[in-house]
Design an enzyme around this catalytic site. Structure first.
Site, PDB file in Angstrom:
ATOM      1  N   CYS A  56     128.358  63.461  57.732  1.00  0.00           N
ATOM      2  CA  CYS A  56     128.889  64.816  57.598  1.00  0.00           C
ATOM      3  C   CYS A  56     129.174  65.387  58.978  1.00  0.00           C
ATOM      4  O   CYS A  56     128.505  65.039  59.952  1.00  0.00           O
ATOM      5  CB  CYS A  56     127.884  65.705  56.858  1.00  0.00           C
ATOM      6  SG  CYS A  56     128.548  67.327  56.390  1.00  0.00           S
ATOM      7  N   CYS A 107     119.729  70.658  54.232  1.00  0.00           N
ATOM      8  CA  CYS A 107     120.310  69.472  53.598  1.00  0.00           C
ATOM      9  C   CYS A 107     119.225  68.474  53.203  1.00  0.00           C
ATOM     10  O   CYS A 107     118.400  68.069  54.023  1.00  0.00           O
ATOM     11  CB  CYS A 107     121.312  68.806  54.532  1.00  0.00           C
ATOM     12  SG  CYS A 107     122.132  67.366  53.786  1.00  0.00           S
ATOM     13  N   SER A 152     131.849  74.346  49.452  1.00  0.00           N
ATOM     14  CA  SER A 152     130.478  74.755  49.748  1.00  0.00           C
ATOM     15  C   SER A 152     130.498  75.982  50.656  1.00  0.00           C
ATOM     16  O   SER A 152     130.971  75.910  51.792  1.00  0.00           O
ATOM     17  CB  SER A 152     129.718  73.610  50.428  1.00  0.00           C
ATOM     18  OG  SER A 152     129.655  72.485  49.586  1.00  0.00           O
ATOM     19  N   CYS A 173     120.222  59.547  39.961  1.00  0.00           N
ATOM     20  CA  CYS A 173     120.686  60.918  40.156  1.00  0.00           C
ATOM     21  C   CYS A 173     120.863  61.159  41.649  1.00  0.00           C
ATOM     22  O   CYS A 173     120.185  60.525  42.467  1.00  0.00           O
ATOM     23  CB  CYS A 173     119.663  61.893  39.566  1.00  0.00           C
ATOM     24  SG  CYS A 173     119.957  63.640  39.935  1.00  0.00           S
ATOM     25  N   ASP A 174     121.746  62.078  41.988  1.00  0.00           N
ATOM     26  CA  ASP A 174     121.975  62.420  43.389  1.00  0.00           C
ATOM     27  C   ASP A 174     120.723  62.964  44.057  1.00  0.00           C
ATOM     28  O   ASP A 174     120.559  62.841  45.271  1.00  0.00           O
ATOM     29  CB  ASP A 174     123.107  63.457  43.466  1.00  0.00           C
ATOM     30  CG  ASP A 174     123.395  63.900  44.881  1.00  0.00           C
ATOM     31  OD1 ASP A 174     123.579  63.019  45.744  1.00  0.00           O
ATOM     32  OD2 ASP A 174     123.445  65.114  45.128  1.00  0.00           O
ATOM     33  N   CYS A 183     115.699  76.741  29.263  1.00  0.00           N
ATOM     34  CA  CYS A 183     115.719  76.005  30.534  1.00  0.00           C
ATOM     35  C   CYS A 183     115.337  74.542  30.411  1.00  0.00           C
ATOM     36  O   CYS A 183     115.677  73.739  31.276  1.00  0.00           O
ATOM     37  CB  CYS A 183     114.821  76.669  31.567  1.00  0.00           C
ATOM     38  SG  CYS A 183     113.055  76.331  31.349  1.00  0.00           S
ATOM     39  N   CYS A 222     104.985  74.317  29.270  1.00  0.00           N
ATOM     40  CA  CYS A 222     106.415  74.318  28.940  1.00  0.00           C
ATOM     41  C   CYS A 222     106.622  74.161  27.442  1.00  0.00           C
ATOM     42  O   CYS A 222     107.422  74.885  26.830  1.00  0.00           O
ATOM     43  CB  CYS A 222     107.131  73.186  29.670  1.00  0.00           C
ATOM     44  SG  CYS A 222     107.303  73.427  31.449  1.00  0.00           S
ATOM     45  N   ARG A 281     124.468  76.945  57.548  1.00  0.00           N
ATOM     46  CA  ARG A 281     125.589  76.010  57.515  1.00  0.00           C
ATOM     47  C   ARG A 281     126.263  75.982  58.894  1.00  0.00           C
ATOM     48  O   ARG A 281     127.268  76.652  59.133  1.00  0.00           O
ATOM     49  CB  ARG A 281     126.573  76.373  56.407  1.00  0.00           C
ATOM     50  CG  ARG A 281     125.939  76.306  55.012  1.00  0.00           C
ATOM     51  CD  ARG A 281     126.969  76.335  53.905  1.00  0.00           C
ATOM     52  NE  ARG A 281     127.829  75.163  53.919  1.00  0.00           N
ATOM     53  CZ  ARG A 281     127.506  73.976  53.400  1.00  0.00           C
ATOM     54  NH1 ARG A 281     126.326  73.797  52.824  1.00  0.00           N
ATOM     55  NH2 ARG A 281     128.356  72.975  53.454  1.00  0.00           N
TER      56      ARG A 281
END
Length: 383
Positions: free
Chosen positions: A24, A31, A125, A272-273, A323, A314, A137
């Site tokens: 990046c 991050c 973003s 997953c990311d 949720c 939960c 940022r």
């Protein structure tokens, strides 16, 4: 094309594609991804192999390519021209869409003409007005980035590129919810996503549960007064969908997950990311078919674990329908019975759901009566 039957998988699986890995041109203070990537750039042979396998793995004739990073515009325009050529080569009648998430600072007129001509959806973003955005940022040299991002939004608007805003809610902008929301409304944003920073290793950037609850309530009050049906806020849309018993449309607010994997630039596929680490690596498409990674038992169990691992607090909560325990990456607490898996932001979400219940109930009734909800506060009894 001879499609392999992949029933009982009725829903498509998505892959967040990372053609530059974690590289990046910015160095944002919160991050979570920098330093976790494979350290390589995706080569064209892998791009072609992914494109073919990804299209063939889909159970429906609509295919979405999602380009992410790092900063995906660190690859030249020619890389994406090649990507579209490969999509056409392997489409075999499928309808293909592309979306790209970028910090915007590298956008030019040439880029925007390409994005417009090829109907890309672009996520930008941006964390709000200049003081809030520039708090975290920053460039790699420590400089501000807000003016470059605003220039990019202007370019997208001038070229007619469809775009939405993706914001993080962090330790700075969480204290300014009204200014945050009004900024996006004032710049002509029609689709807004925001996500809380919850990084145990970066407590100076992260939000607290109480901050998150206050922030959501304040932004919601701004939105529900005048912008229902005009400015679409992903979290509020997902909440309303759950209120109506419909699919939330976002994995964090759904009962199960596992439909959104991530692929690194070396071909490694992760569940997953937010789980790009060795214990969640499903395999590599250079050695294993993508379809077996996306629809295999390991990924299916990952998705189901979101529901099966909920703690007692939960499972007994009145707001579980709204949720579903939120994102598993945030489940770092123990509940009042000492069971693990309670979401770090639980207290904030409970505050939010209690706050929005009257207007959510009203909008649900409007939808059930066949009336699109709008101008809610002017119609709500006793408003």
């Amino acid at each position: 094309m001879n499609r392999q039957p992949i029933q009982p998988f009725a829903r498509p699986a998505y892959v967040m594609l990372k053609p530059v890995g974690d590289r990046c041109n910015l160095s944002c203070g919160y991050c979570y991804y920098l330093g976790r990537g494979s350290g390589v750039m995706m080569d064209e042979a892998l791009l072609e192999e992914f494109t073919r396998q990804y299209i063939e793995s889909q159970p429906v004739p609509q295919v979405l390519f999602t380009w992410h990073g790092g900063e995906p515009l660190l690859r030249p325009l020619s890389f994406y021209e090649k990507a579209l050529a490969l999509q056409r080569k392997y489409a075999h009648g499928c309808h293909i869409d592309n979306c790209l998430q970028t910090n915007g600072t590298l956008l030019t007129d040439e880029w925007c003409r390409f994005l417009a001509d090829n109907h890309f959806l672009v996520g930008i973003s941006i964390d709000g007005p200049q003081p809030l955005h520039d708090a975290y940022r920053r460039t790699r040299q420590g400089g501000a980035s807000w003016h470059d991002v605003m220039r990019a939004i202007g370019l997208l608007q001038r070229h007619g590129v469809e775009w939405n805003a993706m914001a993080t809610v962090n330790a700075v902008n969480v204290e300014h919810p009204e200014a945050f929301y009004r900024f996006f409304r004032d710049i002509g944003c029609e689709f807004l996503q925001f996500t809380p920073v919850v990084e145990p290793d970066r407590p100076d950037c992260s939000v607290t549960p109480d901050q998150w609850g206050r922030f959501l309530c304040a932004v919601y009050d701004e939105w529900v007064q005048r912008d229902v049906g005009r400015l679409f806020v992903q979290l509020f849309d997902a909440t309303l969908a759950n209120w109506c018993g419909q699919p939330a449309g976002v994995c964090s607010m759904s009962p199960v997950c596992g439909q959104a994997a991530a692929m690194e630039a070396d071909g490694s596929v992760y569940s997953c990311d937010h789980f790009v680490r060795p214990d969640y690596c499903l395999g590599n498409i250079r050695r294993q078919p993508l379809v077996s990674l996306l629809y295999g038992d390991r990924q299916r169990q990952f998705g189901l674990l979101k529901q099966s691992s909920l703690p007692r607090q939960c499972r007994e909560c009145r707001w579980l329908f709204a949720c579903h325990g939120e994102c598993p990456k945030n489940r770092s607490l123990t509940d009042r019975w000492g069971q693990p898996g309670l979401n770090f932001l639980c207290r904030g979400y409970r505050q939010f759901f209690a706050h929005v219940a009257p207007t959510m109930d009203f909008m649900r009734a409007e939808i059930e009566a066949g009336r699109p909800p709008a101008n809610v506060m002017s119609k709500l009894p006793n408003s």
